[in-house]
Every structure is written in structure tokens, then in C-alpha cells.
Design a protein around this motif. Structure first.
Motif, PDB file in Angstrom:
ATOM      1  N   SER A  73      41.428  38.178  30.492  1.00  0.00           N
ATOM      2  CA  SER A  73      40.960  37.148  29.379  1.00  0.00           C
ATOM      3  C   SER A  73      40.764  35.523  29.819  1.00  0.00           C
ATOM      4  O   SER A  73      41.682  35.139  30.652  1.00  0.00           O
ATOM      5  N   CYS A  74      39.422  35.040  29.308  1.00  0.00           N
ATOM      6  CA  CYS A  74      39.179  33.807  30.082  1.00  0.00           C
ATOM      7  C   CYS A  74      39.065  33.069  29.066  1.00  0.00           C
ATOM      8  O   CYS A  74      38.673  33.298  27.977  1.00  0.00           O
ATOM      9  N   SER A  75      39.483  31.604  29.152  1.00  0.00           N
ATOM     10  CA  SER A  75      39.411  30.563  28.301  1.00  0.00           C
ATOM     11  C   SER A  75      38.036  29.992  27.990  1.00  0.00           C
ATOM     12  O   SER A  75      38.028  29.378  26.971  1.00  0.00           O
ATOM     13  N   GLY A  76      37.180  30.400  28.800  1.00  0.00           N
ATOM     14  CA  GLY A  76      35.797  29.685  28.737  1.00  0.00           C
ATOM     15  C   GLY A  76      34.860  30.555  27.949  1.00  0.00           C
ATOM     16  O   GLY A  76      34.969  31.441  27.016  1.00  0.00           O
ATOM     17  N   THR A  77      33.554  30.333  28.188  1.00  0.00           N
ATOM     18  CA  THR A  77      32.283  30.861  27.593  1.00  0.00           C
ATOM     19  C   THR A  77      32.033  32.039  28.053  1.00  0.00           C
ATOM     20  O   THR A  77      32.462  32.566  29.134  1.00  0.00           O
ATOM     21  N   PRO A  78      31.171  32.835  27.546  1.00  0.00           N
ATOM     22  CA  PRO A  78      30.664  34.035  28.239  1.00  0.00           C
ATOM     23  C   PRO A  78      29.839  33.905  29.523  1.00  0.00           C
ATOM     24  O   PRO A  78      30.044  34.595  30.422  1.00  0.00           O
ATOM     25  N   ALA A  79      29.061  32.715  29.665  1.00  0.00           N
ATOM     26  CA  ALA A  79      28.649  32.397  30.908  1.00  0.00           C
ATOM     27  C   ALA A  79      29.574  32.125  32.009  1.00  0.00           C
ATOM     28  O   ALA A  79      29.613  32.372  33.268  1.00  0.00           O
ATOM     29  N   ASP A  80      30.679  31.376  31.651  1.00  0.00           N
ATOM     30  CA  ASP A  80      31.800  31.185  32.432  1.00  0.00           C
ATOM     31  C   ASP A  80      32.442  32.575  32.732  1.00  0.00           C
ATOM     32  O   ASP A  80      32.952  32.589  34.229  1.00  0.00           O
ATOM     33  N   CYS A  81      32.493  33.531  31.978  1.00  0.00           N
ATOM     34  CA  CYS A  81      33.171  34.629  32.527  1.00  0.00           C
ATOM     35  C   CYS A  81      32.495  35.390  33.659  1.00  0.00           C
ATOM     36  O   CYS A  81      33.216  35.750  34.402  1.00  0.00           O
ATOM     37  N   VAL A  82      31.146  35.467  33.423  1.00  0.00           N
ATOM     38  CA  VAL A  82      30.338  35.837  34.488  1.00  0.00           C
ATOM     39  C   VAL A  82      30.481  35.286  35.980  1.00  0.00           C
ATOM     40  O   VAL A  82      30.706  35.904  36.979  1.00  0.00           O
ATOM     41  N   LYS A  83      30.622  34.008  35.695  1.00  0.00           N
ATOM     42  CA  LYS A  83      30.647  32.956  36.833  1.00  0.00           C
ATOM     43  C   LYS A  83      32.097  33.155  37.469  1.00  0.00           C
ATOM     44  O   LYS A  83      32.064  33.633  38.823  1.00  0.00           O
ATOM     45  N   ILE A  84      32.947  33.423  36.923  1.00  0.00           N
ATOM     46  CA  ILE A  84      34.483  33.660  37.366  1.00  0.00           C
ATOM     47  C   ILE A  84      34.600  34.973  38.046  1.00  0.00           C
ATOM     48  O   ILE A  84      35.480  35.164  38.865  1.00  0.00           O
ATOM     49  N   ALA A  85      34.036  35.822  37.290  1.00  0.00           N
ATOM     50  CA  ALA A  85      34.259  37.353  37.623  1.00  0.00           C
ATOM     51  C   ALA A  85      33.691  37.332  38.831  1.00  0.00           C
ATOM     52  O   ALA A  85      34.068  38.146  39.879  1.00  0.00           O
ATOM     53  N   THR A  86      32.418  36.784  39.105  1.00  0.00           N
ATOM     54  CA  THR A  86      31.425  37.277  40.448  1.00  0.00           C
ATOM     55  C   THR A  86      32.126  36.382  41.621  1.00  0.00           C
ATOM     56  O   THR A  86      32.261  36.818  42.632  1.00  0.00           O
ATOM     57  N   GLN A  87      32.742  35.238  41.331  1.00  0.00           N
ATOM     58  CA  GLN A  87      33.248  34.335  42.347  1.00  0.00           C
ATOM     59  C   GLN A  87      34.644  34.307  42.841  1.00  0.00           C
ATOM     60  O   GLN A  87      34.951  34.083  44.004  1.00  0.00           O
ATOM     61  N   GLU A  88      35.547  35.026  41.698  1.00  0.00           N
ATOM     62  CA  GLU A  88      36.746  34.647  41.948  1.00  0.00           C
ATOM     63  C   GLU A  88      37.672  36.193  41.945  1.00  0.00           C
ATOM     64  O   GLU A  88      38.785  36.427  42.332  1.00  0.00           O
ATOM     65  N   ILE A  89      37.120  37.280  41.167  1.00  0.00           N
ATOM     66  CA  ILE A  89      37.901  38.115  40.596  1.00  0.00           C
ATOM     67  C   ILE A  89      37.212  39.441  41.473  1.00  0.00           C
ATOM     68  O   ILE A  89      38.246  40.322  41.974  1.00  0.00           O
ATOM     69  N   LEU A  90      36.168  39.679  41.502  1.00  0.00           N
ATOM     70  CA  LEU A  90      35.540  41.024  42.007  1.00  0.00           C
ATOM     71  C   LEU A  90      35.594  40.962  43.510  1.00  0.00           C
ATOM     72  O   LEU A  90      35.181  39.879  43.986  1.00  0.00           O
ATOM     73  N   HIS A  91      35.659  42.237  44.167  1.00  0.00           N
ATOM     74  CA  HIS A  91      35.535  42.358  45.579  1.00  0.00           C
ATOM     75  C   HIS A  91      34.271  42.362  46.057  1.00  0.00           C
ATOM     76  O   HIS A  91      34.062  42.263  47.434  1.00  0.00           O
TER      77      HIS A  91
END
Length: 260
Positions: A73-91
Motif C-alpha cells: 500500500s503506497c501513500s503516493g500516486t499511481p505513477a509513484d506506485c510503478v516507480k517504487i515497485a520497479t526500483q525498490e520492491i521487485l527483484h
């Protein structure tokens, strides 16, 4: 996670608990390994906004104990969600990003304002094939069952064929029973717009405030547009790109005399 299955990032703009994203997750689980990174609250109409002047939080949550996939669950926008997913969460880079299923239309001019489509476009910018799905029903009690067959069919094709660099799909689904949906049509974006106005009011403290309202006007009579396809009971699929250059005007613009 199994490397044999495609890795699918799921996001939306209605919030991580919205019924539409729950329906999308159920379909994607049939096609690959799912990771969900979505806003913690509704972000409709945010367009391609990103968070740059505030902190951003992204926490793993449990929506259902029976779910085996991970959700954030992300406090940001939809674009934020994609950015943080690809850079911080996914392997690794996901094989696909899907956004939605949005509660309401994102056809024609609505694609510009859409948080759903901005998440898909952000994925496209990062070189990830992406699809935004929207149902023409704004109700939180919308029935997403009739959409699932078409969501699965379109997603399978993107996983099989891929998408050109910089191109993502904008998919809109009519509010119909499954038996009433006639099929899928590949379309262009309709030439339509909003005639907007502000409803001006005054609060008890005497300060003016405004509610944005308006009327949707479709000025496009073509039978190859998304609005026409939807009105005829078809699922519309429009390929869109984030390159906003008006290429057809470049040659004429070069004839102007800017350096006098």
C-alpha cells in the motif's frame, strides 16, 4: 517466485481495496506471479502526478489471509506506485504491468486525466509492456464478472506478442452483461471533450469554494473510435503513447521565421 511464470505488477488509481483491482488480481493470478503495489486511498484524476515535495510510504499489507501473493500500500500516486515497485520492491523488471480495473470510463479525452492510464504509461516509459483497464461503471458495487474474459484474452495476447517500445494499451469495457458484449475492437481515441463549469458556493465562514462539474461532448462521428465501439457494445482497445510530439506539424513549424 517461479521464473517460469511471467511477473505481473498490478496497480490502480481507485485504491488498493477497490473492487476493481480485486477483480484484476484474480485474473492475473491465472496468468503469472502477481505483485500488487497500489495507492492507499483513491487517486482518480491525478493524471501523471508524482510525489516530489512530500515523504512517500509503501508498506506491505495483508488484504486477505488466503492470498499468497504480496501486496504493498503506497501513500503516493499511481505513477509513484510503478516507480517504487520497479526500483525498490521487485527483484527484476516485471514482464507486464496492468492497471485497473478502473471504476469509470477512461476513453477518449479521459485518458489525459486518468490515474489508471498514467500508471500504465509510467510502466511504458520504463520499458514494461502495460495495459490500463476501465469499466464504464462508476459504482463501487460495479459487476466486474463480465469483464474478466476480455481482460484475460487481451492480457494473454500482450504477454505473447509484447508491445512496441513506448506504446501501452488503453482498454475500456462497456457496462453490459457478458452475453451482451459483442467482442473486441481496435480503435483510435475519439475526438471528444468536457464542457466544464464550476459550481461556486460559500461556506459558513463566508469563504467561496468550488465544485467542478461538466458535460461530456463527443464531437466524433467516426465509426473507428473508442466511443463508437463502446456505444455499440464492444470492448475498445486503443494503443497510446507518451510521445506527445505533433509530428504532422513539424515540417510546417520549421518554415516559421523565429530568428529575425
Amino acid at each position: 517466485m517461479s521464473q517460469e511464470k511471467p511477473l505481473i505488477l498490478v496497480t490502480n488509481d481507485d485504491g488498493i481495496t477497490a473492487p476493481g483491482i480485486r477483480a484484476l488480481i484474480e485474473v492475473m493470478k491465472q496468468l503469472g506471479d502477481v505483485i500488487v503495489v497500489a495507492p492507499d486511498s483513491p487517486q482518480s484524476g491525478m493524471g501523471h502526478a508524482i510525489t516530489i515535495s512530500d515523504t512517500l510510504f509503501c508498506d506491505q499489507i495483508t488484504v486477505k489471509e488466503t492470498y499468497k501473493h504480496k501486496e504493498y500500500s503506497c501513500s503516493g500516486t499511481p505513477a509513484d506506485c510503478v516507480k517504487i515497485a520497479t526500483q525498490e520492491i521487485l527483484h527484476r523488471k516485471p514482464d507486464l504491468c496492468v492497471s485497473g480495473i478502473n471504476h469509470g470510463s477512461n476513453s477518449s479525452i479521459n485518458v489525459i486525466y486518468s490515474g489508471t492510464m498514467s500508471a500504465a504509461v509510467e510502466a511504458g516509459i520504463e520499458g514494461i509492456p502495460a495495459i490500463g483497464f476501465s469499466l464504464l461503471d462508476y459504482s463501487l458495487n460495479a459487476d466486474f464478472e463480465p469483464t474478466k474474459k476480455y481482460v484475460k484474452r487481451i492480457t494473454k495476447n500482450v504477454l505473447k506478442h509484447g508491445l512496441p517500445k513506448g506504446v501501452v494499451l488503453n482498454v475500456n469495457l462497456p457496462k453490459l452483461k457478458e452475453s451482451e458484449i459483442k467482442g473486441i475492437r481496435i480503435c483510435r481515441q475519439a475526438n471528444a471533450r468536457w464542457e466544464e463549469e464550476f459550481d461556486k458556493r460559500t461556506n459558513p465562514q463566508g469563504r467561496d469554494y468550488y465544485w467542478l462539474s461538466g458535460r461530456f461532448v463527443n464531437e466524433d462521428e467516426g465509426e473507428d473510435s473508442d466511443e463508437h465501439a463502446l456505444s455499440q457494445g464492444y470492448v475498445s482497445v486503443v494503443p497510446v503513447q507518451f510521445d506527445l510530439t505533433a509530428h504532422q506539424f513539424l515540417q510546417e513549424l520549421n518554415t516559421w521565421e523565429f530568428n529575425d
